[in-house]
Structure formats: structure tokens, C-alpha cells
Design an enzyme around this catalytic site. Sequence first.
Site, PDB file in Angstrom:
ATOM      1  N   ASP A  70       0.845  -1.198   0.000  1.00 43.44           N
ATOM      2  CA  ASP A  70       0.000   0.000   0.000  1.00 43.44           C
ATOM      3  C   ASP A  70       0.882   1.250   0.000  1.00 43.44           C
ATOM      4  O   ASP A  70       0.387   2.369  -0.141  1.00 43.44           O
ATOM      5  CB  ASP A  70      -1.007  -0.007   1.164  1.00 43.44           C
ATOM      6  N   GLU A 141      -1.490  -5.735   8.356  1.00 45.29           N
ATOM      7  CA  GLU A 141      -0.846  -5.136   9.521  1.00 45.29           C
ATOM      8  C   GLU A 141      -1.637  -5.493  10.778  1.00 45.29           C
ATOM      9  O   GLU A 141      -2.870  -5.399  10.781  1.00 45.29           O
ATOM     10  CB  GLU A 141      -0.804  -3.607   9.381  1.00 45.29           C
ATOM     11  N   GLU A 208       8.800  -4.164  10.862  1.00 46.00           N
ATOM     12  CA  GLU A 208       9.222  -2.861  10.339  1.00 46.00           C
ATOM     13  C   GLU A 208       9.717  -1.968  11.470  1.00 46.00           C
ATOM     14  O   GLU A 208       9.065  -1.854  12.515  1.00 46.00           O
ATOM     15  CB  GLU A 208       8.043  -2.194   9.603  1.00 46.00           C
TER      16      GLU A 208
END
Length: 297
Positions: A70, A141, A208
Site C-alpha cells: 500500500d 498489519e 518494520e
Amino acid sequence: MGARWAGGGRAAFGVAFGRSLLENRGLVKMTTQTLRALKGQRPIVCVTAYDTPMAQCADAAGVDLMLVGDSVGNNVLGFANTVPVTLDMMVHHAAAVARAKPEALLVADLPFGDAHLKPGDVVKSCRRLVQEGGVEAVKIEGGAAIAPLIERLVRAGIPVMGHIGLQPQQVNVLGGYRKFGQRVPEADALRADAEALDQAGVFAIVVELMDPRLAAELSRSISVPIIGIGSGPECDGQILVAHDILGINEHAPSFAKAYANLHETMRAAFAAYAGEVRGKIYPAAAAKSAVSVSAGK
Ligand code: KIV
């Protein structure tokens, strides 16, 4: 894209790493299972891709996993972050990447908000990514809280990649981007998230901007590959945004490494074209000028 693109990149793979099936995947379509099997064998190479030519190039280079992230929002569509990206946009870009028919495993992000719909509607969103977008798996996520959802998706035949640490879709809650897992309570919560995702059946987890010590620990303790971005060298694999690798973005995150300066190459090519049109050189000398641009002169 297969053998047509299986030249330099994959041949070099074979020479450098030997000839085993997993090490030289030149003739092998990567699946969630072959990707999982790479854990502990060799580092896993992942990149983002948003369109057909980029996907063809990355696949020719022999990457293992291609993510229609995204991050298309901030790298291609001019948004400040990933929040405005919709499911329709993701399907559109996923389908463009899928048309490259990559041998790499093809994954797309479930965009902002979709993971928090009613479970049946999440399945519908993921079905669109798989059936209309042509991807083989989705990335979502979230941590332990979405583990039941992930179990449901896997049961429905939709492989899921997890994503913890910085979750860019949370940017408006976080107020910006920061490193994760540096303090004990947060590190403990991330350990619990990774274990819950592993139990729920993800085939890999992106971590991340995670403290590199925690990312290294998870790479040892979690059964599926841990794919780092800005999380240090001791992960099972790495992922970077294609535009950062290629130097298309003027500003890249500090952990990224540019292997080319396409921003400058593209600017120079446009300037050369503009100069030739204004100087009435192109189209008359088209063949000559095309050669000099492609040779980088
Ligand atoms: O959208 C994206 O590009 C990502 C990766 C950078 C992990 O989620």
C-alpha cells in the site's frame, strides 16, 4: 514470466549459491511453502512492485517475494502516507503486477481499515485481491488482536503474511513513524504478537522499524521467516521499497540503500528530449539520440 527472464540474475544466483532447488529458484515458481523452507537456508529477498515493467525487472533479478505494497500511495500516487489507499487501488496495481506473471511469490497489502471490517467482509476484500488482483497471498498489519481473523482467512484458502513493529496504517494514531521494541513492555507485546501470528498460520512476518536485537531474537524463535525492513541484518530476509532501491525517490528512509539513481537518470532523459525537440534535432535524428540516452551519455 519464467524462463524468458531467467538469464543473468538467476544464473548468477546459481553460481554464487550452488545448485540446490531452494538456492537456485530460476526454474521454480515460489510458493508460500518454498518461501517458508528458505528459513535458515539463505536470506530471503523481497521488494515492492506497483506496475508491470517494475515487476518484470525485479522478477528477472530473481527476487523471492514481490509485494504490491500500500506504499503505492506515497511512492506512486502522490499521497503523504498509505492511509488514503483503497481496496480498488490495490486491486488495480496488483493486477498490473500480476500481468508480469512473476516467479516470485506475489503478495498484496490489505489496505487501511479493511482488516477491521466484519470477518466475512474481510474475506471478501481478500478474495478481490486474489481473484481480481491475481495475487497469491495478502499481507495484513496487526498483531495478536487479528490472529482469529488470520486463522479464518487461512482456512478459507488465503495465505497471510503478518506485519508488526511500525504499522504505517496507524500513522495518524502514532503521530509519525518511530522505532519499535526498544522498551521492555513493548518488546514483550511484540513477542506475543509474533507468537500469536505464528500460531494463527501466517507464512511469514514483516517486522518494520523494530529494534534489531528483538528482530534477531524473533528470527530465531518464530517458526516462519521474519522479513525485516529497517530492523537490522539478522532477520531471515529483507524487504525494501523498489523506488528506494532504484533511487527514484528524492528522500528515502535512512535504513534504505539506493543501488541506482533513476531520479537523476529520468530527469536527464527528459531534459535531453526537451532539448532535442526545442533544437529541432528530434525527430530527425531519433535513432542516434535514443542510443546515446540508453547508453547513459
Ligand atoms: O507497503 C509496503 O511497502 C510495505 C513494506 C515496506 C513492508 O508494507
